[in-house]
Design an enzyme around this catalytic site. Structure first.
Site, PDB file in Angstrom:
ATOM      1  N   LYS A  10     -48.932  66.001  19.605  1.00  0.00           N
ATOM      2  CA  LYS A  10     -48.476  65.582  18.276  1.00  0.00           C
ATOM      3  C   LYS A  10     -48.068  64.103  18.243  1.00  0.00           C
ATOM      4  O   LYS A  10     -47.880  63.467  19.287  1.00  0.00           O
ATOM      5  CB  LYS A  10     -47.315  66.485  17.850  1.00  0.00           C
ATOM      6  CG  LYS A  10     -47.727  67.963  17.690  1.00  0.00           C
ATOM      7  CD  LYS A  10     -46.586  68.786  17.111  1.00  0.00           C
ATOM      8  CE  LYS A  10     -47.000  70.236  16.911  1.00  0.00           C
ATOM      9  NZ  LYS A  10     -45.948  71.026  16.251  1.00  0.00           N
ATOM     10  N   PHE A  58     -40.019  74.235   5.788  1.00  0.00           N
ATOM     11  CA  PHE A  58     -40.317  73.029   6.573  1.00  0.00           C
ATOM     12  C   PHE A  58     -41.752  72.533   6.398  1.00  0.00           C
ATOM     13  O   PHE A  58     -42.169  71.582   7.055  1.00  0.00           O
ATOM     14  CB  PHE A  58     -40.021  73.270   8.056  1.00  0.00           C
ATOM     15  CG  PHE A  58     -40.764  74.445   8.657  1.00  0.00           C
ATOM     16  CD1 PHE A  58     -42.082  74.321   9.077  1.00  0.00           C
ATOM     17  CD2 PHE A  58     -40.130  75.668   8.811  1.00  0.00           C
ATOM     18  CE1 PHE A  58     -42.771  75.388   9.628  1.00  0.00           C
ATOM     19  CE2 PHE A  58     -40.811  76.759   9.373  1.00  0.00           C
ATOM     20  CZ  PHE A  58     -42.136  76.602   9.777  1.00  0.00           C
ATOM     21  N   ARG A  86     -49.085  78.967  26.126  1.00  0.00           N
ATOM     22  CA  ARG A  86     -47.793  79.121  25.432  1.00  0.00           C
ATOM     23  C   ARG A  86     -46.640  79.124  26.433  1.00  0.00           C
ATOM     24  O   ARG A  86     -45.575  78.564  26.173  1.00  0.00           O
ATOM     25  CB  ARG A  86     -47.800  80.392  24.571  1.00  0.00           C
ATOM     26  CG  ARG A  86     -48.673  80.221  23.340  1.00  0.00           C
ATOM     27  CD  ARG A  86     -48.779  81.492  22.531  1.00  0.00           C
ATOM     28  NE  ARG A  86     -47.579  81.795  21.770  1.00  0.00           N
ATOM     29  CZ  ARG A  86     -47.232  81.191  20.638  1.00  0.00           C
ATOM     30  NH1 ARG A  86     -47.966  80.214  20.145  1.00  0.00           N
ATOM     31  NH2 ARG A  86     -46.148  81.562  19.991  1.00  0.00           N
ATOM     32  N   ARG A 103     -42.468  71.238  26.324  1.00  0.00           N
ATOM     33  CA  ARG A 103     -41.517  70.930  25.247  1.00  0.00           C
ATOM     34  C   ARG A 103     -40.137  70.570  25.796  1.00  0.00           C
ATOM     35  O   ARG A 103     -39.457  69.697  25.254  1.00  0.00           O
ATOM     36  CB  ARG A 103     -41.454  72.082  24.250  1.00  0.00           C
ATOM     37  CG  ARG A 103     -42.686  72.074  23.329  1.00  0.00           C
ATOM     38  CD  ARG A 103     -42.728  73.285  22.457  1.00  0.00           C
ATOM     39  NE  ARG A 103     -43.766  73.220  21.435  1.00  0.00           N
ATOM     40  CZ  ARG A 103     -44.292  74.293  20.867  1.00  0.00           C
ATOM     41  NH1 ARG A 103     -43.915  75.500  21.236  1.00  0.00           N
ATOM     42  NH2 ARG A 103     -45.216  74.156  19.939  1.00  0.00           N
ATOM     43  N   ASN A 113     -42.023  68.472  18.143  1.00  0.00           N
ATOM     44  CA  ASN A 113     -41.983  69.244  19.393  1.00  0.00           C
ATOM     45  C   ASN A 113     -43.192  69.013  20.308  1.00  0.00           C
ATOM     46  O   ASN A 113     -43.598  69.900  21.051  1.00  0.00           O
ATOM     47  CB  ASN A 113     -41.765  70.739  19.089  1.00  0.00           C
ATOM     48  CG  ASN A 113     -42.893  71.354  18.311  1.00  0.00           C
ATOM     49  OD1 ASN A 113     -43.789  70.648  17.848  1.00  0.00           O
ATOM     50  ND2 ASN A 113     -42.871  72.661  18.159  1.00  0.00           N
ATOM     51  N   GLU A 127     -58.897  77.739  15.123  1.00  0.00           N
ATOM     52  CA  GLU A 127     -58.316  76.388  15.143  1.00  0.00           C
ATOM     53  C   GLU A 127     -59.240  75.395  15.848  1.00  0.00           C
ATOM     54  O   GLU A 127     -59.344  74.243  15.437  1.00  0.00           O
ATOM     55  CB  GLU A 127     -56.944  76.423  15.814  1.00  0.00           C
ATOM     56  CG  GLU A 127     -55.912  77.141  14.964  1.00  0.00           C
ATOM     57  CD  GLU A 127     -54.544  77.250  15.624  1.00  0.00           C
ATOM     58  OE1 GLU A 127     -53.652  77.842  15.015  1.00  0.00           O
ATOM     59  OE2 GLU A 127     -54.377  76.733  16.742  1.00  0.00           O
TER      60      GLU A 127
HETATM   61  P1  CMP Z   1     -46.557  74.494  15.905  1.00  0.00           P
HETATM   62  O1  CMP Z   1     -46.799  75.260  17.175  1.00  0.00           O
HETATM   63  O2  CMP Z   1     -47.384  73.305  15.674  1.00  0.00           O
HETATM   64  O3  CMP Z   1     -46.722  75.485  14.653  1.00  0.00           O
HETATM   65  C1  CMP Z   1     -45.952  75.396  13.486  1.00  0.00           C
HETATM   66  C2  CMP Z   1     -44.972  74.299  13.533  1.00  0.00           C
HETATM   67  O4  CMP Z   1     -43.965  74.321  12.546  1.00  0.00           O
HETATM   68  C3  CMP Z   1     -44.199  74.358  14.834  1.00  0.00           C
HETATM   69  O5  CMP Z   1     -45.026  74.030  15.909  1.00  0.00           O
HETATM   70  C4  CMP Z   1     -43.042  73.420  14.554  1.00  0.00           C
HETATM   71  O6  CMP Z   1     -43.349  72.085  14.879  1.00  0.00           O
HETATM   72  C5  CMP Z   1     -42.901  73.544  13.053  1.00  0.00           C
HETATM   73  N1  CMP Z   1     -41.626  74.186  12.761  1.00  0.00           N
HETATM   74  C6  CMP Z   1     -41.286  75.444  13.013  1.00  0.00           C
HETATM   75  N2  CMP Z   1     -40.014  75.666  12.602  1.00  0.00           N
HETATM   76  C7  CMP Z   1     -39.565  74.514  12.076  1.00  0.00           C
HETATM   77  C8  CMP Z   1     -38.354  74.101  11.474  1.00  0.00           C
HETATM   78  N3  CMP Z   1     -37.332  74.955  11.335  1.00  0.00           N
HETATM   79  N4  CMP Z   1     -38.246  72.832  11.051  1.00  0.00           N
HETATM   80  C9  CMP Z   1     -39.295  71.976  11.173  1.00  0.00           C
HETATM   81  N5  CMP Z   1     -40.485  72.309  11.728  1.00  0.00           N
HETATM   82  C10 CMP Z   1     -40.618  73.561  12.170  1.00  0.00           C
END
Ligand code: CMP
Length: 138
Positions: A10, A58, A86, A103, A113, A127
């Site tokens: 990211k 979010f 994961r 992470r 993250n 994806e």
């Molecule tokens: P990702 O694995 O890319 O899939 C969905 C994303 O949503 C996740 O990683 C986080 O980066 C984002 N995400 C999940 N929960 C929150 C939150 N509470 N606030 C902001 N971003 C979030």
């Protein structure tokens, strides 16, 4: 049986210049890179990619963040790739991620993250197809 999963390094990780270290950790963990490219996601692309989260509070923040700078898109392959990747990246919130995970090492918050990972084999395929043509996968 070999499985495929999508990794996105990211914008926060690319900005911190740790995309090479993250990729090395993935390679050291036995994953093969089948496709890789850098991209600047458009709002439209990021919005579509994260459409399942559209109703979440979010969502807008997530789309803004994912379009805030370049990302690295990586199609990975390995036996049990989805679960193993994961495990390697750790929990969504770096505060809850296990020691030694990507992470824990590189992410700063739940939103920023460092990496994305597919949550199932079916979504991994979907994806990868979202970002790569079959001819771009080797
Ligand atoms: P990702 O694995 O890319 O899939 C969905 C994303 O949503 C996740 O990683 C986080 O980066 C984002 N995400 C999940 N929960 C929150 C939150 N509470 N606030 C902001 N971003 C979030």
């Amino acid at each position: 049986m070999a499985q495929r999963t999508l990794c996105i390094i990211k914008p926060d990780a690319v900005k911190k210049n740790v995309h090479g270290s993250i990729l090395q950790k993935i390679l050291d963990s036995g994953f093969k890179v089948r496709g890789i490219r850098m991209a600047q996601l458009s709002e439209n692309e990021a919005g579509k990619f994260y459409e399942v989260h559209k109703e979440r509070p979010f969502y807008n923040e997530l789309v803004t963040f994912m379009t805030s700078g370049p990302v690295v898109l990586v199609a990975l392959e390995k036996e049990n790739a989805v679960q193993d990747y994961r495990t390697l990246i750790g929990a969504t919130d770096p505060a809850e991620a296990a020691e030694g995970t990507i992470r824990k090492l590189f992410a700063s918050s739940k939103g920023e993250n460092a990496v994305h990972g597919s949550d199932s084999e079916e979504n991994g395929e979907k994806e990868i197809a979202f970002f790569f043509r079959e001819s771009e996968l080797v």
